[in-house]
Scaffold this active site. Structure first.
Site, PDB file in Angstrom:
ATOM      1  N   HIS A 125      -8.362  81.796-115.711  1.00 21.69           N
ATOM      2  CA  HIS A 125      -6.938  81.696-115.991  1.00 21.69           C
ATOM      3  C   HIS A 125      -6.286  80.728-115.009  1.00 21.69           C
ATOM      4  O   HIS A 125      -6.840  80.427-113.946  1.00 21.69           O
ATOM      5  CB  HIS A 125      -6.281  83.079-115.888  1.00 21.69           C
ATOM      6  N   LYS A 129      -7.788  79.240-111.176  1.00 25.31           N
ATOM      7  CA  LYS A 129      -8.613  78.025-111.168  1.00 25.31           C
ATOM      8  C   LYS A 129      -8.996  77.586-109.752  1.00 25.31           C
ATOM      9  O   LYS A 129     -10.136  77.156-109.525  1.00 25.31           O
ATOM     10  CB  LYS A 129      -7.915  76.909-111.937  1.00 25.31           C
ATOM     11  N   GLY A 153     -11.585  73.416-121.062  1.00 24.32           N
ATOM     12  CA  GLY A 153     -11.271  72.035-120.697  1.00 24.32           C
ATOM     13  C   GLY A 153     -10.835  71.798-119.269  1.00 24.32           C
ATOM     14  O   GLY A 153     -11.483  71.056-118.514  1.00 24.32           O
ATOM     15  N   THR A 154      -9.736  72.406-118.838  1.00 26.82           N
ATOM     16  CA  THR A 154      -9.207  72.154-117.503  1.00 26.82           C
ATOM     17  C   THR A 154     -10.133  72.677-116.419  1.00 26.82           C
ATOM     18  O   THR A 154     -10.379  72.001-115.403  1.00 26.82           O
ATOM     19  CB  THR A 154      -7.815  72.795-117.349  1.00 26.82           C
ATOM     20  N   GLY A 177      -8.321  76.680-122.873  1.00 22.47           N
ATOM     21  CA  GLY A 177      -8.278  78.009-123.470  1.00 22.47           C
ATOM     22  C   GLY A 177      -7.228  78.184-124.545  1.00 22.47           C
ATOM     23  O   GLY A 177      -7.536  78.617-125.671  1.00 22.47           O
ATOM     24  N   ASP A 182     -11.453  79.126-125.547  1.00 23.42           N
ATOM     25  CA  ASP A 182     -11.963  80.497-125.469  1.00 23.42           C
ATOM     26  C   ASP A 182     -12.702  80.879-126.739  1.00 23.42           C
ATOM     27  O   ASP A 182     -13.761  81.521-126.696  1.00 23.42           O
ATOM     28  CB  ASP A 182     -10.814  81.482-125.227  1.00 23.42           C
TER      29      ASP A 182
END
Length: 253
Positions: A125, A129, A153-154, A177, A182
């Site tokens: 989340h 990160k 992705g991030t 997500g 997800d």
């Protein structure tokens, strides 16, 4: 009552076995229990495979963690006869007869799989990160043992930026997500293309795409051969105890 034990640090390992096809596991009290487990760094083992992997690799080390007297209201009745299960570092006690008169039957079917043939997924989340990046840096060698690394992705972008270039050839980056990442990882789980899920859940902030997050949990609950990890402490212990210095992991189904 169980949530109270978690919040007071009287319980540090839980096995919440819920039916993924039943809405019971989405009740507010159950969701609160799961949130508190992650906030208090309790190991949350949500399928049979995760429990059996814990028994084989971590139970012995965890046996002395945060010892507490068993609350009288939760004390379980066990038969006196015991039997040793070869290959497992614990003594198995047969449970009492079920209410319908049947004896529960427990079967273990495990198969060793080399880490090089396994896939690990990394999800975090937003507020978690930075913790995921620190985790990836500290355990880059262990993560590199896996054949593939899936990431939303991030999270994938930031992990690659913080670790060595050799991780790039193993990383598969999905969408972020909220934009479907997800769901993509949940699909890989259902098709037996992902074996370990490391999800750093933020238990203190709401998430607009919570339904997608629950799909990941539900997929792991449905597939016993997936090891699911939902907080940083468990992830670090898994890497140091289960992955470091070893070449294979036994998966159960």
């Amino acid at each position: 009552m169980l949530s109270n034990f978690i919040s007071n640090r009287q319980c540090s390992i839980v096995w919440p076995f819920f039916d993924p096809f039943d809405t019971h596991w989405l009740r507010p009290d159950i969701l609160a229990f799961q949130r508190l487990a992650d906030h208090c760094h309790a190991k949350r083992l949500m399928n049979r495979g995760s429990v059996l992997t814990w028994f084989e690799h971590e139970a012995e080390a965890d046996a002395s963690r945060n010892l507490q007297p068993c609350p009288p209201t939760l004390r379980l009745g066990l038969e006196e006869d015991e039997e040793e299960r070869p290959g497992l570092p614990f003594t198995y006690r047969k449970p009492l007869i079920c209410h319908d008169g049947t004896q529960p039957r427990i079967e273990w079917q495990g198969r060793p799989l080399a880490f090089a043939d396994m896939t690990v997924a990394l999800i975090a989340h937003y507020e978690m990160k930075p913790r995921m990046i620190d985790f990836a840096i500290d355990h880059e060698r262990e993560l590199y043992k896996f054949g593939r690394i899936l990431a939303t992705g991030t999270t994938g972008h930031e992990v690659l930026a913080a670790t060595g270039r050799k991780m790039e050839k193993k990383m598969v980056r999905y969408h972020s997500g909220p934009k479907g990442g997800d769901i993509e990882i949940a699909t890989a789980i259902l098709y037996d293309q992902c074996h370990v899920v490391i999800f750093f859940v933020d238990p203190l902030n709401p998430h607009p795409h919570i339904e997608d997050v629950r799909v990941v949990f539900q997929s792991c609950m449905f597939k016993d051969q997936v090891v699911m990890i939902t907080n940083e402490m468990h992830a670090r212990e898994f890497m140091s105890r289960v992955v470091r210095g070893k070449e294979a992991l036994t998966l159960y189904s």
